[in-house]
Design an enzyme around this catalytic site. Structure first.
Site, PDB file in Angstrom:
ATOM      1  N   HIS A   1     -18.504  14.531  39.107  1.00 38.76           N
ATOM      2  CA  HIS A   1     -19.428  15.406  38.391  1.00 38.76           C
ATOM      3  C   HIS A   1     -19.427  16.824  38.969  1.00 38.76           C
ATOM      4  O   HIS A   1     -19.065  17.060  40.127  1.00 38.76           O
ATOM      5  CB  HIS A   1     -20.845  14.838  38.446  1.00 38.76           C
ATOM      6  CG  HIS A   1     -21.391  14.740  39.841  1.00 38.76           C
ATOM      7  ND1 HIS A   1     -21.912  15.819  40.518  1.00 38.76           N
ATOM      8  CD2 HIS A   1     -21.479  13.697  40.691  1.00 38.76           C
ATOM      9  CE1 HIS A   1     -22.298  15.449  41.725  1.00 38.76           C
ATOM     10  NE2 HIS A   1     -22.050  14.162  41.860  1.00 38.76           N
TER      11      HIS A   1
ATOM     12  N   ARG B   1     -26.313  13.666  36.474  1.00 43.63           N
ATOM     13  CA  ARG B   1     -25.318  14.678  36.838  1.00 43.63           C
ATOM     14  C   ARG B   1     -23.923  14.279  36.355  1.00 43.63           C
ATOM     15  O   ARG B   1     -23.116  15.140  35.997  1.00 43.63           O
ATOM     16  CB  ARG B   1     -25.336  14.937  38.347  1.00 43.63           C
ATOM     17  CG  ARG B   1     -25.123  13.731  39.251  1.00 43.63           C
ATOM     18  CD  ARG B   1     -25.499  14.101  40.683  1.00 43.63           C
ATOM     19  NE  ARG B   1     -25.238  13.071  41.678  1.00 43.63           N
ATOM     20  CZ  ARG B   1     -26.086  12.093  41.993  1.00 43.63           C
ATOM     21  NH1 ARG B   1     -27.250  11.993  41.354  1.00 43.63           N
ATOM     22  NH2 ARG B   1     -25.786  11.218  42.942  1.00 43.63           N
TER      23      ARG B   1
ATOM     24  N   GLU C   1     -23.133   6.804  42.541  1.00 45.62           N
ATOM     25  CA  GLU C   1     -22.782   7.267  43.882  1.00 45.62           C
ATOM     26  C   GLU C   1     -23.121   6.191  44.917  1.00 45.62           C
ATOM     27  O   GLU C   1     -23.912   5.274  44.649  1.00 45.62           O
ATOM     28  CB  GLU C   1     -23.543   8.567  44.174  1.00 45.62           C
ATOM     29  CG  GLU C   1     -23.344   9.178  45.566  1.00 45.62           C
ATOM     30  CD  GLU C   1     -21.900   9.499  45.881  1.00 45.62           C
ATOM     31  OE1 GLU C   1     -21.107   8.544  46.027  1.00 45.62           O
ATOM     32  OE2 GLU C   1     -21.564  10.702  46.018  1.00 45.62           O
TER      33      GLU C   1
ATOM     34  N   HIS D   1     -18.786   9.836  40.723  1.00 43.41           N
ATOM     35  CA  HIS D   1     -19.309  10.483  41.934  1.00 43.41           C
ATOM     36  C   HIS D   1     -18.267  10.436  43.052  1.00 43.41           C
ATOM     37  O   HIS D   1     -17.331   9.630  43.018  1.00 43.41           O
ATOM     38  CB  HIS D   1     -20.592   9.785  42.360  1.00 43.41           C
ATOM     39  CG  HIS D   1     -21.615   9.734  41.267  1.00 43.41           C
ATOM     40  ND1 HIS D   1     -22.624  10.670  41.159  1.00 43.41           N
ATOM     41  CD2 HIS D   1     -21.752   8.885  40.216  1.00 43.41           C
ATOM     42  CE1 HIS D   1     -23.349  10.386  40.078  1.00 43.41           C
ATOM     43  NE2 HIS D   1     -22.839   9.318  39.497  1.00 43.41           N
TER      44      HIS D   1
END
Length: 249
Positions: free
Chosen positions: A10, A61, A88, A183
């Protein structure tokens, strides 16, 4: 012939900008991050890469980066799947903390172990901590035993692998191009698996925000090589920035 895999971290988030541990906290993109997402779409157009399906995490995100990239490519109609397994790495009790302040409190050596070791997780959230993912509606359908309170990179790889086997690999084998917007650590986990990297090698491997990484495959989905897309000098500068960020205390 197998399809192609495009991995995208991202764009820069607000907490990337503030040098905070983010993990599963749902932080949005910064203005720079939105611009990076536009550039992702432009790079894919320049390479004439047309994904057939996109996968992303359940964190905004990554979702917003994908939206902006697809809008730039005029492919907003494309099938998109969201998966918590692409989130993430969970940074446990460190989430939300300033990285420099955390190093001052716990010592730079200890924080480096938490951040960069392969199999040592940071301090875990307590089961009754309101920040625990079991209290978050987006994980209501996930068995509580599968929801992490903290993760190492090894743990993150174990979490991501089912999506590789069930969602990504079958489509590549069917000749589809797959775009994954996720991520830094969930993608590093995939890279370790795809390239057969050692624990030491993956610790030193960094993925800059908003720079597409292309994998091509031979028979049986053996990697035929990977490369970042875009201007080589800009990519080198972005990688160096990630490396320096990783050394900040």
């Amino acid at each position: 012939m197998p399809g192609k895999l495009i991995l995208v971290r991202h764009g820069q988030s607000l907490w990337n900008l503030e040098n905070r541990f983010t993990g599963w906290v749902d932080i949005d993109l910064s203005e720079q991050g939105r611009a990076e997402a536009v550039q992702v779409g432009r790079e894919l157009l320049a390479e004439r890469l047309e994904p057939h399906v996109a996968l992303t995490s359940v964190l905004k995100r990554a979702i917003r980066t994908l939206w902006i990239a697809l809008d730039t490519m005029d492919r907003m109609w494309m099938p998109v799947e969201r998966s918590w397994r692409l989130n993430e790495r969970h940074y446990g009790a460190l989430q939300g903390l300033d990285k420099a302040e955390t190093a001052a409190k716990h010592g730079e050596g200890q924080v480096k172990i938490w951040r960069r070791s392969y199999d040592i997780p940071p301090p875990a959230l307590a089961a009754d901590d309101p920040r625990h993912p079991r209290f978050d509606a987006r994980y209501a359908g996930v068995p509580a035993a599968e929801l992490p309170a903290a993760e190492s990179l090894r743990d993150t790889l174990a979490r991501v692998l089912p999506d590789w086997h069930q969602r990504i690999a079958p489509r590549l084998e069917a000749g589809q191009n797959v775009l994954v917007v996720a991520h830094g650590n969930s993608l590093r986990a995939l890279v370790k698996m795809l390239d057969g990297m050692s624990e030491g090698e993956i610790i030193e491997f960094n993925i800059p925000t908003g720079v597409p990484m292309l994998y091509e495959f031979g028979p049986k989905l053996q990697s035929a090589g990977r490369r970042f897309l875009g201007d080589p000098a800009a990519i080198a500068a972005a990688q160096e920035s990630v490396r320096r960020q990783g050394e900040k205390k």
